[in-house]
Design a protein around this motif. Structure first.
Motif, PDB file in Angstrom:
ATOM      1  N   VAL A   1      -8.930   8.464   8.418  1.00 35.98           N
ATOM      2  CA  VAL A   1      -7.864   8.730   9.405  1.00 35.98           C
ATOM      3  C   VAL A   1      -7.777  10.207   9.765  1.00 35.98           C
TER       4      VAL A   1
ATOM      5  N   SER B   1      -9.040   2.302   9.288  1.00 36.76           N
ATOM      6  CA  SER B   1      -9.175   2.618  10.712  1.00 36.76           C
ATOM      7  C   SER B   1      -8.470   1.574  11.577  1.00 36.76           C
TER       8      SER B   1
ATOM      9  N   ALA C   1      -4.736   2.231  11.200  1.00 41.24           N
ATOM     10  CA  ALA C   1      -4.348   3.497  11.829  1.00 41.24           C
ATOM     11  C   ALA C   1      -4.311   3.385  13.350  1.00 41.24           C
TER      12      ALA C   1
ATOM     13  N   TRP D   1      -1.635   6.346  11.368  1.00 34.79           N
ATOM     14  CA  TRP D   1      -2.360   6.716  10.155  1.00 34.79           C
ATOM     15  C   TRP D   1      -1.514   6.600   8.893  1.00 34.79           C
TER      16      TRP D   1
ATOM     17  N   SER E   1      -1.790   3.365   6.782  1.00 39.90           N
ATOM     18  CA  SER E   1      -2.979   3.210   5.943  1.00 39.90           C
ATOM     19  C   SER E   1      -2.678   3.636   4.503  1.00 39.90           C
TER      20      SER E   1
END
Length: 414
Positions: free
Chosen positions: A34, A157, A160, A165, A168
């Motif tokens: 991220v 990913s 995010a 982000w 995550s």
């Protein structure tokens, strides 16, 4: 109550530690995946994000010999459990960071410090349960490293790009906490046989791990080779997703997936083959383990150069695959070689010293590449990593040729 005397329990131990190591590596890699979004959201520089990764590894290196020391003196089960609970809580908390200082506190210091206490007792506990199947068990255990990075590349990913982000970190941290609770009830220390018990006055001191590693030529050279490995891997893991994201216009999820999946799928295959081959060859001569490591580093170098300099994504992905497959021959043998030349009572302490040295040296890789990036480009930075691995291959061959036979004989007389 778990019966540790059951023949199959050693495989349950492997499974529990396998999942823990998966979260260990996934939590570590989330930051790299991220990174582009985090950097933009918080207004960080390339050197700034490189410094976060470098400080993480420095903190890790600082605490890991202490982890090795306590791992040889106290319950390995509870050190491992406390470690996963602490680093998972720190990973979850990283999602609340609002700037560089908070990232350093939550990521570099808290997460790095928590993860440091996992490695030495984890490997030592696994080695206690697996003797004749040690290299194979270590190889299976190592596959969680590869899958953890692939999982984080895919999941972090995806999360995010859809929710930001921060989520995550929230999700991976929460899952690690859940597994830590499971380990409280299922993981057990290996019972010590009466005739093998180490008396209190013979328990290793904090300095004994340093003495045994730096006083055993093969262990010292293995530590140098391990440092070269970590330097290369840390630079690759930190910057490769960003390299694909910036240079080939891939989305964040595409860059996270492609930068990690080929390398670690082929490493998964390679480490199983290498572990089986290592155990087979070691019956004839245990020195073959370190020779496999030397060959693995050397043969990986052309692929490192290819993945950092090819103009076609297809050739870059081929570079990832070859790099992953060859480095697995190092991974499969690291702790088997160390434990072959170090007395059993120093296993955790020696592991801590080796990991400390490797991550201290490797910690400078992200910031070095962050410095090289705006001046020469990341392609030059990745080529530099190949040179580091060539040096590592050479010193490992020196241990195979001149020192390991003598160190093996010395352990047998202890």
């Amino acid at each position: 109550m778990v019966n540790t005397e059951k023949t199959g329990y050693k495989w349950e131990v492997l499974a529990l530690l396998w999942v823990a190591f998966l979260f260990n590596q996934a939590d570590r890699q989330v930051f790299n995946i991220v990174l582009p979004l985090l950097r933009e959201d918080l207004g960080l520089t390339d050197v700034g994000v490189g410094a976060i990764a470098t400080l993480f590894n420095l903190v890790y290196a600082l605490f890991v010999p202490i982890a090795g020391y306590v791992g040889d003196r106290y319950s390995k089960k509870w050190i491992v459990v406390a470690s996963i609970l602490f680093w998972s809580a720190a990973t979850l908390s990283t999602g609340f960071a609002t700037g560089l200082v908070m990232l350093i506190l939550l990521r570099s210091i808290a997460t790095g410090g928590g993860e440091a206490f996992f490695g030495p007792p984890n490997y030592s506990l696994l080695a206690q349960y697996h003797t004749k199947t040690r290299a194979f068990a270590m190889s299976i255990h190592q596959t969680s490293y590869y899958l953890g990075i692939i999982l984080s590349g895919l999941a972090a990913s995806y999360i995010a790009e859809r929710w930001g982000w921060r989520y995550s970190f929230y999700i991976f941290g929460l899952l690690g906490l859940i597994h830590g609770i499971v380990m409280i009830f299922r993981l057990k220390d290996k019972p010590v046989e009466a005739n093998n018990a180490v008396s209190q006055e013979k328990m290793p001191s904090l300095l004994d791990g340093f003495k045994i590693v730096f006083g055993t030529p093969t262990a010292l050279i293995l530590t140098i080779g391990f440092s070269c490995l970590i330097f290369g891997l840390t630079g690759y893991l930190t910057w490769m997703p960003t390299y694909l994201y910036e240079n080939f216009s891939l989305s964040l999820s595409q860059a996270g997936f492609h930068s990690m999946v080929y390398t670690h799928v082929f490493a998964f295959i390679g480490v199983i083959l290498a572990g089986k081959l290592s155990d087979k060859l070691a019956v004839k001569d245990k020195r073959y383990r370190i020779l496999l490591q030397s060959m693995g580093l050397l043969l990986a170098c052309p692929f490192i150069i290819l993945m950092g300099n090819a103009q076609s994504l297809t050739w870059i992905y081929i570079g990832f695959a070859g790099f992953g497959f060859m480095r697995a021959f190092f991974d499969a043998n690291t702790y088997s070689v160390l434990y072959d030349v170090v007395p059993a009572r120093y296993h955790s302490s020696a592991s801590g010293v080796m990991i400390m040295t490797g991550f201290f040296i490797g910690s400078f890789s992200p910031v070095v590449l962050g410095y090289i990036k705006p001046i020469f480009g990341l392609s030059m930075g990745f080529s530099f990593l190949a040179g580091v691995w060539i040096f590592g291959a050479i010193v490992l061959w020196v241990a195979y040729r001149f020192y390991m036979k003598r160190d093996l004989a010395k352990v047998e007389t202890c």
